[in-house]
Design a protein around this motif. Structure first.
Motif, PDB file in Angstrom:
ATOM      1  N   SER A  68       0.834  -1.196   0.000  1.00  0.00           N
ATOM      2  CA  SER A  68       0.000   0.000   0.000  1.00  0.00           C
ATOM      3  C   SER A  68       0.876   1.257   0.000  1.00  0.00           C
ATOM      4  O   SER A  68       0.644   2.206  -0.763  1.00  0.00           O
ATOM      5  CB  SER A  68      -0.912  -0.022   1.235  1.00  0.00           C
ATOM      6  N   GLU A  69       1.912   1.213   0.838  1.00  0.00           N
ATOM      7  CA  GLU A  69       2.836   2.358   0.949  1.00  0.00           C
ATOM      8  C   GLU A  69       3.558   2.597  -0.383  1.00  0.00           C
ATOM      9  O   GLU A  69       3.639   3.719  -0.871  1.00  0.00           O
ATOM     10  CB  GLU A  69       3.843   2.038   2.064  1.00  0.00           C
ATOM     11  N   LYS A  70       4.021   1.516  -0.977  1.00  0.00           N
ATOM     12  CA  LYS A  70       4.730   1.620  -2.267  1.00  0.00           C
ATOM     13  C   LYS A  70       3.830   2.208  -3.350  1.00  0.00           C
ATOM     14  O   LYS A  70       4.275   2.954  -4.219  1.00  0.00           O
ATOM     15  CB  LYS A  70       5.212   0.223  -2.690  1.00  0.00           C
ATOM     16  N   ASN A  71       2.538   1.872  -3.293  1.00  0.00           N
ATOM     17  CA  ASN A  71       1.604   2.306  -4.343  1.00  0.00           C
ATOM     18  C   ASN A  71       0.880   3.612  -4.008  1.00  0.00           C
ATOM     19  O   ASN A  71      -0.101   3.953  -4.665  1.00  0.00           O
ATOM     20  CB  ASN A  71       0.588   1.195  -4.610  1.00  0.00           C
ATOM     21  N   ASP A  72       1.371   4.320  -2.974  1.00  0.00           N
ATOM     22  CA  ASP A  72       0.752   5.592  -2.556  1.00  0.00           C
ATOM     23  C   ASP A  72      -0.737   5.446  -2.262  1.00  0.00           C
ATOM     24  O   ASP A  72      -1.539   6.318  -2.577  1.00  0.00           O
ATOM     25  CB  ASP A  72       0.965   6.679  -3.630  1.00  0.00           C
ATOM     26  N   GLU A  73      -1.111   4.318  -1.649  1.00  0.00           N
ATOM     27  CA  GLU A  73      -2.517   4.120  -1.276  1.00  0.00           C
ATOM     28  C   GLU A  73      -2.697   4.193   0.238  1.00  0.00           C
ATOM     29  O   GLU A  73      -3.716   3.753   0.770  1.00  0.00           O
ATOM     30  CB  GLU A  73      -3.001   2.757  -1.800  1.00  0.00           C
ATOM     31  N   GLY A  74      -1.718   4.740   0.902  1.00  0.00           N
ATOM     32  CA  GLY A  74      -1.737   4.826   2.356  1.00  0.00           C
ATOM     33  C   GLY A  74      -0.465   4.204   2.893  1.00  0.00           C
ATOM     34  O   GLY A  74      -0.109   3.089   2.510  1.00  0.00           O
ATOM     35  N   SER A  75       0.238   4.934   3.757  1.00  0.00           N
ATOM     36  CA  SER A  75       1.490   4.415   4.309  1.00  0.00           C
ATOM     37  C   SER A  75       1.187   3.402   5.412  1.00  0.00           C
ATOM     38  O   SER A  75       0.058   3.318   5.915  1.00  0.00           O
ATOM     39  CB  SER A  75       2.323   5.561   4.878  1.00  0.00           C
ATOM     40  N   ALA A  76       2.204   2.658   5.795  1.00  0.00           N
ATOM     41  CA  ALA A  76       2.044   1.726   6.914  1.00  0.00           C
ATOM     42  C   ALA A  76       1.631   2.498   8.169  1.00  0.00           C
ATOM     43  O   ALA A  76       0.813   2.020   8.965  1.00  0.00           O
ATOM     44  CB  ALA A  76       3.348   0.955   7.145  1.00  0.00           C
ATOM     45  N   GLN A  77       2.174   3.709   8.326  1.00  0.00           N
ATOM     46  CA  GLN A  77       1.787   4.536   9.486  1.00  0.00           C
ATOM     47  C   GLN A  77       0.300   4.898   9.403  1.00  0.00           C
ATOM     48  O   GLN A  77      -0.406   4.874  10.421  1.00  0.00           O
ATOM     49  CB  GLN A  77       2.647   5.801   9.542  1.00  0.00           C
ATOM     50  N   ASP A  78      -0.175   5.242   8.196  1.00  0.00           N
ATOM     51  CA  ASP A  78      -1.607   5.557   8.034  1.00  0.00           C
ATOM     52  C   ASP A  78      -2.462   4.352   8.435  1.00  0.00           C
ATOM     53  O   ASP A  78      -3.493   4.494   9.100  1.00  0.00           O
ATOM     54  CB  ASP A  78      -1.927   5.900   6.568  1.00  0.00           C
ATOM     55  N   LEU A  79      -2.049   3.175   7.987  1.00  0.00           N
ATOM     56  CA  LEU A  79      -2.823   1.962   8.307  1.00  0.00           C
ATOM     57  C   LEU A  79      -2.768   1.661   9.802  1.00  0.00           C
ATOM     58  O   LEU A  79      -3.776   1.294  10.415  1.00  0.00           O
ATOM     59  CB  LEU A  79      -2.307   0.772   7.482  1.00  0.00           C
ATOM     60  N   PHE A  80      -1.600   1.854  10.390  1.00  0.00           N
ATOM     61  CA  PHE A  80      -1.465   1.665  11.837  1.00  0.00           C
ATOM     62  C   PHE A  80      -2.420   2.609  12.588  1.00  0.00           C
ATOM     63  O   PHE A  80      -3.175   2.178  13.461  1.00  0.00           O
ATOM     64  CB  PHE A  80      -0.022   1.912  12.279  1.00  0.00           C
ATOM     65  N   ASP A  81      -2.362   3.892  12.244  1.00  0.00           N
ATOM     66  CA  ASP A  81      -3.200   4.890  12.935  1.00  0.00           C
ATOM     67  C   ASP A  81      -4.685   4.550  12.793  1.00  0.00           C
ATOM     68  O   ASP A  81      -5.459   4.644  13.751  1.00  0.00           O
ATOM     69  CB  ASP A  81      -2.949   6.289  12.349  1.00  0.00           C
ATOM     70  N   TYR A  82      -5.056   4.148  11.587  1.00  0.00           N
ATOM     71  CA  TYR A  82      -6.460   3.846  11.316  1.00  0.00           C
ATOM     72  C   TYR A  82      -6.924   2.653  12.164  1.00  0.00           C
ATOM     73  O   TYR A  82      -7.990   2.691  12.781  1.00  0.00           O
ATOM     74  CB  TYR A  82      -6.635   3.565   9.824  1.00  0.00           C
ATOM     75  N   LEU A  83      -6.110   1.604  12.196  1.00  0.00           N
ATOM     76  CA  LEU A  83      -6.486   0.410  12.961  1.00  0.00           C
ATOM     77  C   LEU A  83      -6.473   0.683  14.466  1.00  0.00           C
ATOM     78  O   LEU A  83      -7.339   0.201  15.195  1.00  0.00           O
ATOM     79  CB  LEU A  83      -5.540  -0.754  12.641  1.00  0.00           C
ATOM     80  N   TYR A  84      -5.480   1.457  14.914  1.00  0.00           N
ATOM     81  CA  TYR A  84      -5.396   1.738  16.354  1.00  0.00           C
ATOM     82  C   TYR A  84      -6.648   2.456  16.842  1.00  0.00           C
ATOM     83  O   TYR A  84      -7.200   2.142  17.897  1.00  0.00           O
ATOM     84  CB  TYR A  84      -4.146   2.565  16.671  1.00  0.00           C
ATOM     85  N   ALA A  85      -7.118   3.418  16.038  1.00  0.00           N
ATOM     86  CA  ALA A  85      -8.304   4.198  16.435  1.00  0.00           C
ATOM     87  C   ALA A  85      -9.595   3.402  16.228  1.00  0.00           C
ATOM     88  O   ALA A  85     -10.607   3.647  16.882  1.00  0.00           O
ATOM     89  CB  ALA A  85      -8.353   5.494  15.625  1.00  0.00           C
ATOM     90  N   ARG A  86      -9.560   2.440  15.317  1.00  0.00           N
ATOM     91  CA  ARG A  86     -10.778   1.767  14.882  1.00  0.00           C
ATOM     92  C   ARG A  86     -11.369   0.837  15.939  1.00  0.00           C
ATOM     93  O   ARG A  86     -12.582   0.746  16.090  1.00  0.00           O
ATOM     94  CB  ARG A  86     -10.445   0.957  13.623  1.00  0.00           C
ATOM     95  N   TYR A  87     -10.502   0.121  16.664  1.00  0.00           N
ATOM     96  CA  TYR A  87     -11.002  -0.931  17.557  1.00  0.00           C
ATOM     97  C   TYR A  87     -11.046  -0.465  19.012  1.00  0.00           C
ATOM     98  O   TYR A  87     -10.045  -0.012  19.557  1.00  0.00           O
ATOM     99  CB  TYR A  87     -10.113  -2.171  17.458  1.00  0.00           C
ATOM    100  N   PRO A  88     -12.222  -0.594  19.647  1.00  0.00           N
ATOM    101  CA  PRO A  88     -12.325  -0.238  21.069  1.00  0.00           C
ATOM    102  C   PRO A  88     -11.519  -1.214  21.935  1.00  0.00           C
ATOM    103  O   PRO A  88     -11.174  -2.313  21.496  1.00  0.00           O
ATOM    104  CB  PRO A  88     -13.826  -0.374  21.366  1.00  0.00           C
ATOM    105  N   ALA A  89     -11.250  -0.799  23.172  1.00  0.00           N
ATOM    106  CA  ALA A  89     -10.335  -1.557  24.048  1.00  0.00           C
ATOM    107  C   ALA A  89     -10.806  -2.984  24.307  1.00  0.00           C
ATOM    108  O   ALA A  89      -9.994  -3.854  24.599  1.00  0.00           O
ATOM    109  CB  ALA A  89     -10.162  -0.819  25.371  1.00  0.00           C
ATOM    110  N   ASP A  90     -12.114  -3.255  24.181  1.00  0.00           N
ATOM    111  CA  ASP A  90     -12.594  -4.606  24.476  1.00  0.00           C
ATOM    112  C   ASP A  90     -12.707  -5.486  23.223  1.00  0.00           C
ATOM    113  O   ASP A  90     -13.224  -6.601  23.290  1.00  0.00           O
ATOM    114  CB  ASP A  90     -13.935  -4.550  25.218  1.00  0.00           C
ATOM    115  N   ALA A  91     -12.206  -4.995  22.081  1.00  0.00           N
ATOM    116  CA  ALA A  91     -12.256  -5.798  20.847  1.00  0.00           C
ATOM    117  C   ALA A  91     -11.255  -6.957  20.956  1.00  0.00           C
ATOM    118  O   ALA A  91     -10.215  -6.827  21.603  1.00  0.00           O
ATOM    119  CB  ALA A  91     -11.931  -4.934  19.644  1.00  0.00           C
ATOM    120  N   PRO A  92     -11.582  -8.092  20.295  1.00  0.00           N
ATOM    121  CA  PRO A  92     -10.691  -9.273  20.384  1.00  0.00           C
ATOM    122  C   PRO A  92      -9.253  -8.985  19.949  1.00  0.00           C
ATOM    123  O   PRO A  92      -8.324  -9.624  20.446  1.00  0.00           O
ATOM    124  CB  PRO A  92     -11.348 -10.283  19.437  1.00  0.00           C
ATOM    125  N   ILE A  93      -9.056  -8.025  19.041  1.00  0.00           N
ATOM    126  CA  ILE A  93      -7.693  -7.715  18.593  1.00  0.00           C
ATOM    127  C   ILE A  93      -6.824  -7.286  19.784  1.00  0.00           C
ATOM    128  O   ILE A  93      -5.616  -7.533  19.807  1.00  0.00           O
ATOM    129  CB  ILE A  93      -7.708  -6.628  17.485  1.00  0.00           C
TER     130      ILE A  93
END
Ligand SMILES: [Zn+2]
Length: 493
Positions: A353-378
């Protein structure tokens, strides 16, 4: 030393026939896996499997002979194989052996003569059955299709089609040869040592060979009506792709525009992870309704057609081929180490994704970190010990990738890539553990990374980020819809 040599020596000088060591003992029914204690066996080490089969799609009838070349790792009075089909005979070192069933999938073999530790074992098993009717571990991993069958699964699949020491710690080379009705295709790993040959009237034999050590669960058989394409990469590696003829034109196009990029994608991956580990590349796309997932079969992943139902999907091609380094060449030492496969293959999607300018690994990290509430299985599952119920859960895949991203941020890009390449080089064609990986990361970075790994891998709670690095409403990266679709399916193991 061969068994024959031993026998001759014994006959000539009987007094020396029995060296001074402990009495021969039975091999064990497991390989020591914490999660799956009766998967694999102990007492011997397989070097090669020769699997010679005949398969009739109309009846799902499989008959075959598997010849196993192994070495005893102890003085062995008997040993186990993992297998389900009906066995008609077993020979061990030229003599008929007796055998019995035990437990779910154990086949206990008692050879006519004990095998000396370090001695060679040739085990010939003749068998037949209808694999789709066999149930073990509560299910049937063999999948019948409208035009054939697909033997693709993790961790369980070998039991349904060949006897083995079924654990990733005992890798071997493979010859897989299958006679099918002429006009039907039979596909497996590696290269074709000879083209398909007409064996007898109406039957054609397909032969496949894996030259590098291969785990039993990564060995596959896919039979049906397939279009098989054959080509070579710039460096001369054979590429075999296979597309089910049951794909709709739309699925076929979407599959083809994705899987035909395998050479380009794996060339790119080898710039990150080290040289391509195997002798062939490619992919297999199975009929609609067959698999619910994709699997990183060595040299040639199998894909469910559903990955391509919304059009091209390169993220799944990136994922399954990243596994060729992380999972196939470097395999888990125990199934609890599964994040070493899935976290790394998922992170490869982020790098793509980062190589193809579709979102950096940091963007994906930030998105996932914010996405799941503290009680999610992840967050409530520790990636380094997910348990068998969550072996293929979010924590293993996405949080595994997040762990690697945190490591990359901590050590910098150059050291991060050095860690990945050293890992794939040091454990090439072998196995690895989480502890070995974290130790390597500390060694190469010169940093104490205990707190990072403790929070991200070993603690069943959402890791705390410094407020300055935490985004509250990160934008959705452009690659996310495709990556999330890929993962939704990958979790359906
Ligand atoms: Zn995977």
């Amino acid at each position: 030393m061969s068994a024959t040599a031993l026998t001759l020596a014994g006959a000539a000088t009987p007094a020396q026939a029995t060296p001074a060591h402990a009495a021969p003992a039975p091999g064990g029914p497991g390989a020591g896996d914490t999660y799956y204690p009766d998967y694999g066996n102990s007492g011997y080490d397989v070097g090669h499997y020769d699997i010679r089969l005949r398969y009739t799609p109309a009846t799902d009838r499989l008959t075959g002979t598997t010849t196993i070349l192994a070495t005893a790792t102890q003085d062995l009075s008997r040993f186990n194989l993992d297998f389900l089909l009906d066995v008609s005979s077993i020979y061990v070192n030229n003599r008929p052996a007796t055998f019995a069933r035990e437990g779910d999938h154990e086949l206990v073999v008692t050879p006519a003569r004990t095998i000396a530790g370090g001695g060679a074992m040739t085990v010939v098993v003749q068998y037949s059955g209808v694999p789709s009717t066999e149930v073990a571990a509560g299910f049937t991993a063999w999948t019948r299709t409208a035009d054939g069958a697909v033997a693709v699964g993790e961790p369980e699949i070998a039991w349904w089609w060949y006897p083995s020491n079924d654990h990733p710690t005992d890798k071997a080379t493979f010859d897989v040869s299958v006679a099918v009705p002429t006009g039907v295709e039979a596909i497996s790993n590696g290269t074709m040592p000879r083209p398909p040959v007409q064996e007898s009237l109406g039957w054609t034999r397909w032969s496949w060979r894996s030259l590098k050590p291969q785990a039993t669960y990564l060995t596959f058989l896919t039979v049906g009506q397939y279009d098989v394409t054959q080509d070579t990469t710039a460096d001369g590696t054979p590429v075999y792709n296979a597309y089910s003829q049951l794909l709709t034109p739309e699925l076929r196009e979407a599959a083809q525009v994705s899987v035909e990029r395998t050479a380009e994608i794996t060339d790119w991956e080898s710039t990150l992870f080290g040289p391509w580990p195997f002798e062939a590349r490619g992919g297999v796309v199975t009929p609609p309704g067959t698999l619910g997932f994709a699997l990183e079969n060595q040299t040639r992943p199998n894909f469910a057609s559903s990955f391509f139902r919304r059009g091209a999907n390169t993220s799944v091609v990136v994922h399954e081929n990243a596994h060729q380094w992380f999972g196939d060449s470097v395999s888990v030492a125990e199934w609890k180490n599964i994040w070493l496969n899935e976290g790394f293959a998922s992170y490869a999607e982020w790098l793509w994704s980062e190589k193809n300018d579709e979102g950096s690994a940091q963007d994906l990290f930030d998105y996932l970190y914010a996405r799941y509430p503290a009680d999610a299985p992840i967050w409530t599952t520790a990636p380094a010990d997910p348990g068998t119920d969550r072996l293929f859960g979010d924590a293993v895949y996405s949080r595994g990738a997040m762990t690697l991203h945190q490591l990359r941020v901590a050590v910098g890009d150059d050291t991060f890539l050095e860690i990945l390449r050293t890992w794939t080089a040091e454990h090439r064609y072998g196995n690895g553990t989480t502890e070995q990986f974290t130790a390597l990361a500390e060694k190469l970075s010169g940093q104490d990374l205990d707190a990072l790994f403790q929070a991200w891998l070993f603690t069943p709670a959402k890791p705390v980020l410094a407020a300055a690095t935490k985004l509250t409403r990160p934008a959705m990266p452009r690659s996310w819809p495709e990556i999330s679709q890929t993962h939704e399916l990958l979790h359906k193991h």
